[in-house]
Design a protein around this motif. Structure first.
Motif, PDB file in Angstrom:
ATOM      1  N   LEU A  79       0.490  -1.462   0.473  1.00 15.90           N
ATOM      2  CA  LEU A  79      -0.085   0.153   0.168  1.00 15.90           C
ATOM      3  C   LEU A  79       1.311   0.979   0.060  1.00 15.90           C
ATOM      4  N   TYR A  80       2.044   1.241   0.591  1.00 17.01           N
ATOM      5  CA  TYR A  80       2.497   2.758   1.029  1.00 17.01           C
ATOM      6  C   TYR A  80       3.995   1.815   1.008  1.00 17.01           C
ATOM      7  N   PRO A  81       5.075   2.115  -0.543  1.00 17.44           N
ATOM      8  CA  PRO A  81       6.150   1.330  -1.470  1.00 17.44           C
ATOM      9  C   PRO A  81       7.374   2.487  -0.621  1.00 17.44           C
ATOM     10  N   GLY A  82       7.597   1.823   0.188  1.00 21.94           N
ATOM     11  CA  GLY A  82       9.310   2.508   1.343  1.00 21.94           C
ATOM     12  C   GLY A  82      10.007   1.233   0.959  1.00 21.94           C
ATOM     13  N   ILE A  83      10.503   1.293   2.051  1.00 21.15           N
ATOM     14  CA  ILE A  83      11.567   0.181   2.011  1.00 21.15           C
ATOM     15  C   ILE A  83      11.321  -1.089   1.644  1.00 21.15           C
ATOM     16  N   ALA A  84      12.071  -1.683   0.368  1.00 20.88           N
ATOM     17  CA  ALA A  84      10.928  -3.083   0.545  1.00 20.88           C
ATOM     18  C   ALA A  84      11.153  -4.614   1.023  1.00 20.88           C
ATOM     19  N   LEU A  85       9.913  -5.310   1.099  1.00 22.64           N
ATOM     20  CA  LEU A  85       9.863  -6.472   2.254  1.00 22.64           C
ATOM     21  C   LEU A  85      10.753  -6.940   2.266  1.00 22.64           C
ATOM     22  N   ASP A  86      11.360  -7.045   1.594  1.00 20.71           N
ATOM     23  CA  ASP A  86      12.795  -8.196   1.939  1.00 20.71           C
ATOM     24  C   ASP A  86      13.861  -7.598   2.297  1.00 20.71           C
ATOM     25  N   GLU A  87      13.862  -6.176   2.910  1.00 18.07           N
ATOM     26  CA  GLU A  87      14.981  -5.966   3.069  1.00 18.07           C
ATOM     27  C   GLU A  87      14.875  -5.978   4.455  1.00 18.07           C
ATOM     28  N   LEU A  88      12.789  -6.061   5.462  1.00 16.04           N
ATOM     29  CA  LEU A  88      12.440  -6.325   6.447  1.00 16.04           C
ATOM     30  C   LEU A  88      12.890  -6.666   6.640  1.00 16.04           C
ATOM     31  N   GLU A  89      12.630  -7.707   5.649  1.00 10.80           N
ATOM     32  CA  GLU A  89      12.308  -9.735   6.415  1.00 10.80           C
ATOM     33  C   GLU A  89      14.385  -9.741   6.765  1.00 10.80           C
ATOM     34  N   ARG A  90      15.280  -8.894   5.709  1.00 18.01           N
ATOM     35  CA  ARG A  90      16.150  -8.724   6.765  1.00 18.01           C
ATOM     36  C   ARG A  90      16.521  -8.815   8.376  1.00 18.01           C
ATOM     37  N   ARG A  91      16.111  -7.158   8.043  1.00 14.56           N
ATOM     38  CA  ARG A  91      15.870  -7.044   9.544  1.00 14.56           C
ATOM     39  C   ARG A  91      15.561  -8.077  10.876  1.00 14.56           C
ATOM     40  N   GLY A  92      14.853  -8.774  10.228  1.00  7.04           N
ATOM     41  CA  GLY A  92      13.232  -9.778  10.836  1.00  7.04           C
ATOM     42  C   GLY A  92      12.749  -8.586  11.813  1.00  7.04           C
ATOM     43  N   PHE A  93      12.464  -7.733  10.905  1.00  7.75           N
ATOM     44  CA  PHE A  93      10.452  -6.300  11.052  1.00  7.75           C
ATOM     45  C   PHE A  93      10.294  -7.527  11.662  1.00  7.75           C
ATOM     46  N   GLY A  94       9.519  -6.809  12.591  1.00 10.57           N
ATOM     47  CA  GLY A  94       7.883  -6.987  13.156  1.00 10.57           C
ATOM     48  C   GLY A  94       7.207  -6.064  14.091  1.00 10.57           C
ATOM     49  N   THR A  95       5.845  -6.348  14.693  1.00 12.65           N
ATOM     50  CA  THR A  95       5.774  -5.194  15.653  1.00 12.65           C
ATOM     51  C   THR A  95       5.109  -6.241  16.831  1.00 12.65           C
ATOM     52  N   VAL A  96       5.496  -5.522  18.033  1.00 10.85           N
ATOM     53  CA  VAL A  96       5.179  -5.607  19.209  1.00 10.85           C
ATOM     54  C   VAL A  96       4.197  -5.171  20.328  1.00 10.85           C
ATOM     55  N   ALA A  97       3.123  -5.498  20.550  1.00  9.20           N
ATOM     56  CA  ALA A  97       1.653  -4.412  21.263  1.00  9.20           C
ATOM     57  C   ALA A  97       1.983  -5.551  22.754  1.00  9.20           C
ATOM     58  N   THR A  98       2.857  -4.363  23.915  1.00 13.89           N
ATOM     59  CA  THR A  98       2.926  -4.204  25.294  1.00 13.89           C
ATOM     60  C   THR A  98       1.709  -3.686  26.190  1.00 13.89           C
ATOM     61  N   PRO A  99       1.218  -4.591  27.138  1.00 11.03           N
ATOM     62  CA  PRO A  99       0.477  -3.614  28.004  1.00 11.03           C
ATOM     63  C   PRO A  99       1.219  -2.532  27.753  1.00 11.03           C
ATOM     64  N   LEU A 100       0.154  -1.358  28.311  1.00  8.99           N
ATOM     65  CA  LEU A 100       0.149   0.186  28.054  1.00  8.99           C
ATOM     66  C   LEU A 100       1.346   0.108  29.663  1.00  8.99           C
ATOM     67  N   LYS A 101       0.940  -0.527  30.276  1.00  6.93           N
ATOM     68  CA  LYS A 101       1.815  -0.379  31.655  1.00  6.93           C
ATOM     69  C   LYS A 101       2.990  -0.534  31.757  1.00  6.93           C
ATOM     70  N   ALA A 102       2.896  -1.772  30.860  1.00  8.77           N
ATOM     71  CA  ALA A 102       4.521  -2.468  31.325  1.00  8.77           C
ATOM     72  C   ALA A 102       4.958  -1.488  30.581  1.00  8.77           C
ATOM     73  N   GLU A 103       4.754  -0.741  29.679  1.00  8.81           N
ATOM     74  CA  GLU A 103       5.680   0.059  28.718  1.00  8.81           C
ATOM     75  C   GLU A 103       6.139   1.221  29.468  1.00  8.81           C
ATOM     76  N   VAL A 104       4.864   1.917  30.068  1.00 11.30           N
ATOM     77  CA  VAL A 104       5.317   2.819  30.682  1.00 11.30           C
ATOM     78  C   VAL A 104       6.205   2.291  32.272  1.00 11.30           C
ATOM     79  N   VAL A 105       5.859   2.146  32.687  1.00 10.53           N
ATOM     80  CA  VAL A 105       6.529   1.137  33.615  1.00 10.53           C
ATOM     81  C   VAL A 105       8.241   1.005  33.296  1.00 10.53           C
ATOM     82  N   GLY A 106       8.522   0.176  32.862  1.00 16.28           N
ATOM     83  CA  GLY A 106       9.473  -0.361  32.001  1.00 16.28           C
ATOM     84  C   GLY A 106      10.493  -1.109  32.822  1.00 16.28           C
ATOM     85  N   ASP A 107      11.826  -0.836  33.224  1.00 18.26           N
ATOM     86  CA  ASP A 107      12.565  -1.241  33.670  1.00 18.26           C
ATOM     87  C   ASP A 107      12.924  -1.179  35.539  1.00 18.26           C
TER      88      ASP A 107
END
Lengths: 895, 110
Positions: A318-346
């Motif tokens: 839909l939105y051409p930019g970086i090629a898909l195989d480049e993203l795959e090479r980077r091991g690209f993924g999306t992560v959903a973290t519970p918001l509280k865990a994200e805010v509190v961090g380590d």
């Protein structure tokens, strides 16, 4: 209505018992008199009549008691008498009472303060509608060593249209903006958000409305939603504010709404919100927003992550930019973290360690109090037995113990809450700025409930303690043995010894922990940060908006003019400016291709950190120039393709810094080659515990690394650095402001800090943990020493006769003293062995907080063991000397 | 003390006190005298437990007390029935009737 009269009656009985008593006595006296008169009338002689009347009535004391029972306040009276008796006994023994209360206050106060922090940060839900359904969205690219990257706008669009796992999705990012024509020009924190974010967090504007979809389209003037605080402070809470405008970066912007009070978006507190403007042509490949989403029913963070990651190919289509195989090479993924865990961090880690520490102190305090209670119980054994023999019920005695321990517990609890209140203020002052949600920390209901719970638990446990100890002792024995060593007291001694051993052990654990933190702290101070004497360097940010300097060159010239003026101030030895100074936390990154080392396809190419700097910057920080030359203003003026690289970058390709000079690199294959003109020492910009990154420094003005060819770029918002050998760098501030105003009165200074403060903030986690552990260890040491001292002193007092006999049989006083000292040594050794084992197990939990020292560091362990042993021996030396100095005859005649 | 008098049936003392007070306000000694006289000495009030009862009834709000001077110029504490007390007396009397007639029916069996 019955309960009202009932209550009224009981209240009267409780609060004016004297009147009730008087009335009852008069009433009964009247009764006797009438009865007697009647008997006399019937012909009974007056003397007998009195006796007879009395017999008819029954024992007046007992009748009064029965009538009082009918008042329904018996338990209150008992409580009152128990309390009175407790007060009396505590007054007789003020040492016991004050030591107990103080010890408990320390323990309860410490745990309460830390619990309130823990509760505010880790336990409380986030202040949004239905916060459990909220997740933070980030990307991950393990293939190029980027565990976490911000969300890409192209992926945001894809998810908004196609993700089934998300009910709603919003974007935000923090920015700083200059506001003029309101008061003094000022630089404020603002936030770019999508209208959807405000809705999905469940925030409804206090005034006006949120952003509409049209306002997120490029073109129209950007409207503004004020925060409640900014509305109050800058607009005086004007109810007609929606008809006014605000000048942001020199642009007139309509105000369309005001947020309700105390709204924080992922823990930041912006002055106002502006709508996100997404470039519709931007393809996959830029990562610059924070994403927050609400999960659709039935999806968990992990199932949502899986679905979103599977949408990557669609986004690339839909939105051409970086090629898909480049993203795959980077091991690209999306992560959903519970918001509280994200805010509190380590931060959870540090907090649990500190909480555990303080809980140990509470435990220590309790063992001390337990010991005191045991001593007191023994002292009172005869007294108690006597009272039992006189008919006091066991239940009543128990209740009195409980009253006493609860009273002490409550006093300790009150002291503790007071201490926590003060301690919390101190704590928040020294807390690392990276601790999230600090505004939510306070002595609130859950915290007070917590301390109430601890208080009651302590009170009840100590109330039962004498009961357990007394349990088996037969009445007659206690009366007979005259309070001297009986068969049961040997058991008691063993319990006391055990408590002392536990105290020594706990003190050792805490000392070892703080010892390790001290070593960590020293190790951190040893690491060269890459600059010298940071306390002399004053820093602040100045941004030159487009309205003041339309072109990149104009902006750079404005910066140059200000820098020139500042360099002329008296006492200033050097000035410079950079996009991002050490440890500020932002770093733009990019891949580079070095001319001599072509990147082969499929091989990982690490990201390098980019920075833009003025001439004089390294001179100001006193970062050494290892080879080549520094920048001059001509580099920026002429848009030269030059760069300075850090030592780490240079060493990655060449053997010496000198070899790097004159070599060329570029960002991608279409880019101009850039020549390396200098190599500088490393700056630990990610904090002293992190390895320094490879950094590329560019002049302030250059052909843009991104964007259309020939486009000239500059960073308008720079952090200035000024070195002055004057006593305190901040003393310069008024003159600096004046100098900037003379150049341009519409430029605010923001985020003023010394470089030293930036450095301190970067190690604040260590300092904080160290301070907490240090305080805890100090208290533990004192409590432990008091415990050992108490036990040994008691031992000496108990065995005076035995020692007297030994002396009489020819032992020297030295031998007697040594005997006592040996007893202390035995306790210390047992405690140290136990504590050493415990510490070895527990310091492992500190591993992530340590730096340059192992959790089992032999030096630390040896050091704290030796010092603890010395202190404990000292604590038993005093009673030993007393034992050695015993007067023979006096002792034997003593009892 | 001469003949054995039957014990007061448990719980009836409260009812009798309420009954006596429903006729006129009375002090403690008067109440015990009245009970003995009206019952023709059949019921002996334990004079001490009388006061426990009176205080309990006051607490329940069925009677209240006030101080007054007697005919003989002595200050005495008088008790009087309250509205709630009247209602309670009604309940207890009804209950007593049922109980008494039940006992009587059983005792009447030949």
């Amino acid at each position: 209505m019955r309960w009202i009269s009932n209550l009224w009656f009981r209240l009267r009985a409780t609060f004016s018992p004297r009147r009730m008593e008087r009335d009852m006595e008069e009433e009964m006296a009247f009764h006797m008199e009438m009865e007697m008169k009647k008997l006399v009338r019937d012909g009974v002689p007056p003397g007998r009549a009195r006796r007879e009347a009395l017999r008819n009535f029954g024992d007046p004391l007992r009748q009064k008691e029965r009538a009082r029972d009918a008042w329904g306040i018996r338990w209150i009276q008992d409580l009152r008498s128990d309390t009175r008796q407790t007060f009396r006994s505590l007054r007789r023994n003020p040492g016991f009472a004050s030591v107990t209360i103080l010890t408990l206050s320390l323990g309860i106060g410490g745990t309460t303060a830390i619990f309130s922090v823990l509760n505010g940060i880790l336990l409380k839900p986030l202040p949004y509608q239905d916060p459990d359904g909220l997740v933070a969205l980030t990307h991950t690219m393990p293939g190029i060593d980027v565990p976490k990257a911000p969300l890409g706008p192209a992926l945001f669009r894809t998810y908004r249209e196609h993700a089934r796992s998300l009910q709603a999705i919003g974007l935000w990012r923090a920015l700083t903006r200059t506001v003029t024509e309101l008061a003094e020009p000022e630089r404020v924190e603002v936030m770019e958000v999508t209208g959807s974010l405000i809705d999905l967090l469940g925030i409804s504007p206090f005034l006006g409305r949120g952003f509409t979809a049209e306002e997120e389209e490029p073109g129209s003037p950007r409207p503004v939603i004020l925060s409640y605080g900014y509305w109050r402070s800058r607009f005086g809470g004007d109810p007609d504010v929606l008809e006014r405008t605000i000048r942001v970066e020199g642009v007139e912007s309509p105000i369309i709404g005001v947020l309700p009070p105390n709204v924080r978006i992922q823990d930041s507190d912006p002055s106002f919100l502006v709508p996100v403007r997404l470039d519709p042509d931007q393809g996959v490949g830029s990562w610059n927003f924070e994403g927050i989403a609400r999960l659709a029913p039935g999806f968990s963070p992990s199932s949502a992550s899986a679905e979103l990651s599977a949408l990557t190919p669609l986004a690339c289509e839909l939105y051409p930019g970086i090629a898909l195989d480049e993203l795959e090479r980077r091991g690209f993924g999306t992560v959903a973290t519970p918001l509280k865990a994200e805010v509190v961090g380590d931060t959870g880690k540090v907090l649990w360690v500190v909480f555990g520490t303080v809980a140990l102190v509470l435990l220590l305090a309790c063992t001390n109090v337990a010991n005191l209670f045991l001593l007191k119980t023994d002292g009172l054994a005869r007294d108690v037995a006597l009272r039992r023999a006189l008919g006091a019920s066991r239940e009543r005695l128990f209740r009195q113990n409980l009253t006493e321990s609860l009273l002490l517990g409550v006093a300790g609890g009150l002291g503790g809450v007071a201490l926590a209140w003060g301690g919390l203020r101190l704590l928040l002052r020294i807390a690392p700025p990276s601790l999230p949600r600090l505004v939510e920390v306070g002595l609130d209901a859950p915290t007070l409930l917590f301390s109430l719970g601890v208080t009651l638990a302590v009170g009840v446990v100590f109330g039962f303690l004498p009961e357990l100890r007394r349990g088996g002792a037969p009445l007659v024995d206690s009366l007979n043995d005259g309070g001297r060593a009986g068969s049961t007291s040997r058991v008691r001694n063993r319990v006391r010894n055990l408590l002392a051993v536990v105290q020594v052990a706990l003190a050792l654990v805490l000392l070892a922990g703080s010892g390790l933190m001290i070593r960590t702290f020293l190790a951190l101070r040893e690491v060269p940060p890459g600059y010298e004497r940071p306390a002399e360097v004053l820093t602040f940010r100045i941004s030159i908006p487009g309205t003041e300097a339309p072109t990149a060159d104009d902006a750079a010239r404005a910066h140059q003019e200000i820098l020139g003026r500042l360099a002329g101030l008296p006492g200033v030895t050097a000035v410079g400016a950079a996009y991002s100074v050490a440890m500020e936390g932002w770093e733009p990154v990019e891949n580079v291709i070095v001319e001599e080392f072509p990147v082969t396809e499929g091989e990982p190419n690490p990201l390098r950190v980019l920075d833009w700097i003025s001439p004089g910057y390294f001179h100001t920080l006193q970062t050494p120039l290892l080879a080549g030359r520094p920048f001059d203003w001509a580099d920026a003026r002429e848009h030269r393709h030059v760069a300075i690289v850090s030592e780490t970058f240079a060493k990655g390709f060449w053997l010496t810094p000198q070899e790097a000079v004159g070599k060329r690199f570029r960002m991608d294959n279409a880019d101009e080659w850039k020549e390396i003109v200098g190599v500088v020492g490393d700056i630990r910009s990610r904090g002293v515990t992190e390895e320094p990154p490879g950094v590329l420094y560019f002049p302030l003005v250059m052909e843009a690394l991104w964007g259309p060819p020939g486009y000239v770029h500059t960073e308008r918002d720079l952090r200035y650095t000024i070195r002055s050998a004057r006593h305190r760098a901040t003393d310069l501030l008024p003159e600096v402001r004046q100098a900037v105003r003379e150049v341009n009165p519409r430029l605010p200074l923001s985020s003023v800090q010394t470089l030293d403060a930036i450095f301190a903030a970067s190690i604040s986690r260590t300092t904080f943990t160290l301070t907490m552990l240090g305080i805890a260890a100090g208290v533990a040491l004192v409590l432990g020493v008091v415990g050992v001292y108490g036990v040994i002193s008691y031992l000496v007092a108990q065995r005076r006769r035995e020692m007297g006999i030994r002396l009489a049989l020819g032992s020297t006083s030295g031998q007697v003293g040594a005997m006592v000292l040996r007893a202390g040594g035995r306790l210390a050794l047992a405690g140290i062995v136990l504590g050493g084992l415990l510490a070895a197990a527990l310091t492992r939990l500190l591993t992530t907080l340590l730096f340059g020292v192992s959790p089992l560091d032999p030096l630390t362990f040896a050091g704290v063991t030796a010092s603890l042993l010395a202190v404990v021996l000292l604590a038993s030396y005093l009673p030993a000397r007393r034992a050695a100095g015993l007067n023979l005859t006096e002792t034997l005649r003593g009892d | 003390m001469g003949t054995q008098k039957p014990d007061m049936i448990k719980g009836t003392l409260d009812m009798l006190i309420l009954k006596i007070l429903s006729l006129e306000p009375m002090h403690g000694w008067g109440i015990s005298e009245q009970i003995q006289q009206i019952s023709r000495e059949a019921l002996q009030v334990n004079q001490g437990s009388l006061y426990a009862s009176l205080h309990k009834l006051t607490r329940e709000g069925w009677i209240r007390s006030y101080w007054e001077v007697t005919e003989n110029n002595r200050r005495a504490r008088y008790y009087t029935l309250t509205r709630a007390g009247e209602k309670q007396l009604g309940l207890e009397a009804e209950h007593w009737d049922r109980l008494a007639s039940a006992v009587a029916r059983i005792m009447a069996l030949s």
